[in-house]
Design an enzyme around this catalytic site. Structure first.
Site, PDB file in Angstrom:
ATOM      1  N   SER A 154       0.831  -1.193   0.000  1.00  0.00           N
ATOM      2  CA  SER A 154       0.000   0.000   0.000  1.00  0.00           C
ATOM      3  C   SER A 154       0.877   1.260   0.000  1.00  0.00           C
ATOM      4  CB  SER A 154      -0.934  -0.056   1.212  1.00  0.00           C
ATOM      5  OG  SER A 154      -1.896   0.945   1.156  1.00  0.00           O
ATOM      6  N   ARG A 224     -11.010   5.850  11.125  1.00  0.00           N
ATOM      7  CA  ARG A 224     -10.586   4.455  11.082  1.00  0.00           C
ATOM      8  C   ARG A 224     -11.696   3.553  10.550  1.00  0.00           C
ATOM      9  NH1 ARG A 224      -6.329   1.540  10.115  1.00  0.00           N
ATOM     10  NH2 ARG A 224      -6.099  -0.315  11.388  1.00  0.00           N
ATOM     11  N   ASP A 319      -8.881  -6.635  -4.125  1.00  0.00           N
ATOM     12  CA  ASP A 319      -8.516  -5.312  -3.605  1.00  0.00           C
ATOM     13  C   ASP A 319      -9.166  -4.249  -4.483  1.00  0.00           C
ATOM     14  OD1 ASP A 319      -7.331  -2.973  -2.747  1.00  0.00           O
ATOM     15  OD2 ASP A 319      -5.264  -3.715  -2.900  1.00  0.00           O
ATOM     16  N   HIS A 352      -7.923  -5.200   0.171  1.00  0.00           N
ATOM     17  CA  HIS A 352      -6.632  -4.525   0.290  1.00  0.00           C
ATOM     18  C   HIS A 352      -5.786  -5.124   1.421  1.00  0.00           C
ATOM     19  CE1 HIS A 352      -3.853  -1.296  -0.386  1.00  0.00           C
ATOM     20  NE2 HIS A 352      -3.974  -0.816   0.825  1.00  0.00           N
ATOM     21  N   ASP A 353      -6.448  -5.534   2.486  1.00  0.00           N
ATOM     22  CA  ASP A 353      -5.734  -6.098   3.634  1.00  0.00           C
ATOM     23  C   ASP A 353      -5.003  -7.398   3.323  1.00  0.00           C
ATOM     24  OD1 ASP A 353      -5.901  -4.304   5.646  1.00  0.00           O
ATOM     25  OD2 ASP A 353      -7.484  -5.317   6.772  1.00  0.00           O
TER      26      ASP A 353
END
Lengths: 376, 214
Positions: A154, A224, A319, A352-353
């Protein structure tokens, strides 16, 4: 063969830099500190160093654990350690908390020597180029002329990519994982929502909340929460939470009824306990500003014309924050320049994680790529 | 994205190491030293590695299969994970000296599209394919069975091949597409076949470009 092991206890270090650094914004910092950790040994040829760059909320604590917190290993502990894909028996791994961070490096919560008070709103906006510059100074400090590898996922991947542009002679390989060559309008939009959440929190006090003894906790929570939504795929959320209710039945009120609500609130609360709001603002800005092709008229191929590193580019099919299409933009520029590059498009469900997950195909690819790097 | 994977028969040989297939030498002989090569469906990367070592070629492979990606990395070649059926959109026109499609054409669904893309990106193209007209294949068909051989190693129910064709079929295709055949080598069991190639050859290797007159 032993099972891949943990690094065990690790200890953070600090390096003090007293020569002024000019940032991309024009601001000058006279002195600053960087918190870092190292794992493994720098070999005699000094050619086995690996720099791990962190993304939004992580730090220099990449792997291993602290004596006072044995249950929380570093953020990339599944990848970095003895006999792990980034094998600390072979490589000397360096993790660094970026300038402007809130994990030990000089940042907005640090004392501004000119005022004797926390920097707060006065802390400059930092960019990926600035971070890479300070990382190069840390390399000097550690006696590393040239990194075998600079890697990250990222925003960390953007730093690895920038390294190949800023210091082509000081990096042999870049691992660019779950990256984009620049943010899309949608990416920036999400960041702006996060920033607005923080800046409109009455406890933000224009960034000088330290003096008021408060933290813009509500803003950080929201920031968050929205971030978390973008890190996960729709499928991963459906799989993990679905429409599951915490207490089995609808209660017709506004408590956290669905598991996903509870999860986001928990993540938000946890984050607001430890993360600095000013750091968050600056890191999202660094993301928004990253666009190495801008100076080349938007031509990434030209921007990378001076790069000489070999590349491993990895993306994940699910992602949607930085989709495989974005990695292919980087790939095209690398192939146009006839640079050595391997590209893995991992069919992983986590969104994405996924770059933080222990996925066999993903980790095998990193291991195989790193195995090819000859060391002195 | 869709993952209609184009599998190739270029798999990793048991025990690892560089699998030099007979047509590698023929291809290497056609390629000028230092050439820039794109290998579509590069399998375990052994052809690219061979061309790198034998001709100093600068190459990239495209491959969809995870295990082949790993094998290619272990062969120290540049490999990009992608589905050939989605085309070569990331590659500039005329940017490679040669685009190679080795033992894969028969497994590609959109034959005209991939050949067109090869000749867009590459100044020349090289393809190798199993010759369905090989006598051994014809004999098995005469006996009423789909052929299984060293060049067609699959059963009808598990083959990745979707288009089986003969040498004559391919040359007729080229003529119809405005493609100029520059060189051809037909082989069987590693030997070059010069008489009755469409009957005696099990493997065909072609180098061709776009016929500028057409």
């Amino acid at each position: 063969m032993n099972a891949p092991g943990s690094l065990g206890l690790v200890i953070p270090c600090k390096a003090q830099f007293d020569s002024p650094i000019r940032l991309r914004s024009g601001a000058v910092m006279d002195r600053y500190e960087l918190a870092y950790e190292t794992y493994g040994q720098l070999n005699r040829a000094r050619d086995n160093a690996v720099l791990v760059c962190h993304a939004l909320n992580a730090s220099h604590h990449v792997a291993g654990f602290y004596a006072n917190d044995p249950r929380n290993p570093g953020w990339w502990d599944n990848l970095v350690g003895p006999e792990k894909p980034v094998d600390t028996n072979r490589f000397f791994v360096v993790g660094v908390n970026n300038l402007g961070g809130c994990h030990g490096s000089t940042g907005p919560a640090s004392i501004n020597p000119n005022s004797g008070r926390p920097w707060g709103a006065d802390f400059p906006v930092v960019t990926v180029e600035d971070w890479v510059q300070t990382q190069a100074r840390l390399a000097d400090h550690l006696g590393i002329e040239r990194f075998a590898v600079v890697m990250g996922g990222s925003l960390g991947a953007m730093q690895a990519l920038q390294w190949t542009i800023s210091y082509p002679d000081r990096i042999r390989h870049a691992l660019v994982i779950a990256a984009a060559p620049k943010l899309s309008a949608q990416n920036i939009a999400f960041n702006e929502v996060a920033r607005q959440a923080i800046m409109t929190d009455p406890d933000f006090h224009g960034g000088n909340f330290y003096a008021h003894g408060v933290v813009p906790r509500r803003g950080l929570r929201l920031a968050r929460m929205i971030g978390h939504i973008t890190y996960l795929s729709d499928d991963a959320m459906a799989e993990k939470f679905g429409r599951a209710l915490r207490n089995g039945a609808l209660k017709f009120n506004f408590d956290a009824e669905f598991e996903i609500e509870s999860y986001l609130r928990y993540q938000g609360d946890k984050f607001s306990d430890y993360f600095d709001a000013n750091t968050y603002l600056r890191i999202t800005k660094a993301l928004d500003y990253f666009d190495p092709a801008a100076e080349s008229g938007g031509d990434l191929t030209r921007a990378l014309a001076g790069a000489r590193a070999g590349f491993l580019v990895v993306s994940f099919t699910s992602d949607w924050r930085f989709s495989p299409t974005r990695s292919r933009e980087i790939l095209k520029a690398l192939v146009d320049n006839r640079l050595d590059v391997t590209y893995g498009e991992i069919d992983a469900p986590h969104g994405h994680d996924a770059f933080l997950m222990d996925d066999a195909r993903y980790h095998s690819l990193i291991r195989a790529y790193l195995d090819n790097i000859a060391l002195g | 994205m869709t993952r209609t994977s184009v599998q190739t028969s270029n798999s990793t040989p048991a025990g690892g190491g560089l699998a030099v297939r007979p047509e590698f030498d023929a291809i290497a002989a056609w390629i000028r030293p230092g050439a820039q090569v794109l290998d579509l469906g590069c399998g375990d990367g052994s052809l690219l590695r061979f061309l790198k070592e034998a001709r100093g070629a600068l190459g990239y492979g495209i491959e969809i299969d995870d295990a082949n990606i790993l094998a290619s990395v272990r062969n120290r070649v540049n490999v990009l994970q992608s589905d050939l059926e989605s085309g070569l959109a990331g590659f500039e026109s005329g940017s490679f000296d040669y685009v190679i499609l080795s033992q894969t054409l028969q497994a590609v669904r959109q034959t005209e599209k991939i050949i067109g893309e090869m000749l867009r990106v590459g100044r020349q193209a090289i393809v190798t394919f199993p010759n369905f007209g090989y006598w051994g294949h014809r004999l098995q068909v005469l006996k009423g069975r789909m052929p299984v051989s060293s060049t067609l190693p699959y059963q009808w129910y598990n083959t990745p091949n979707v288009h089986l064709f003969t040498i004559r079929d391919f040359e007729s295709f080229c003529a119809g597409q405005g493609i100029r055949v520059l060189e051809r080598v037909v082989m069987d069991e590693g030997r070059v076949i010069s008489t009755l190639p469409n009957l005696m050859g099990s493997l065909a290797v072609y180098r061709f470009d776009r016929d500028q007159r057409s």
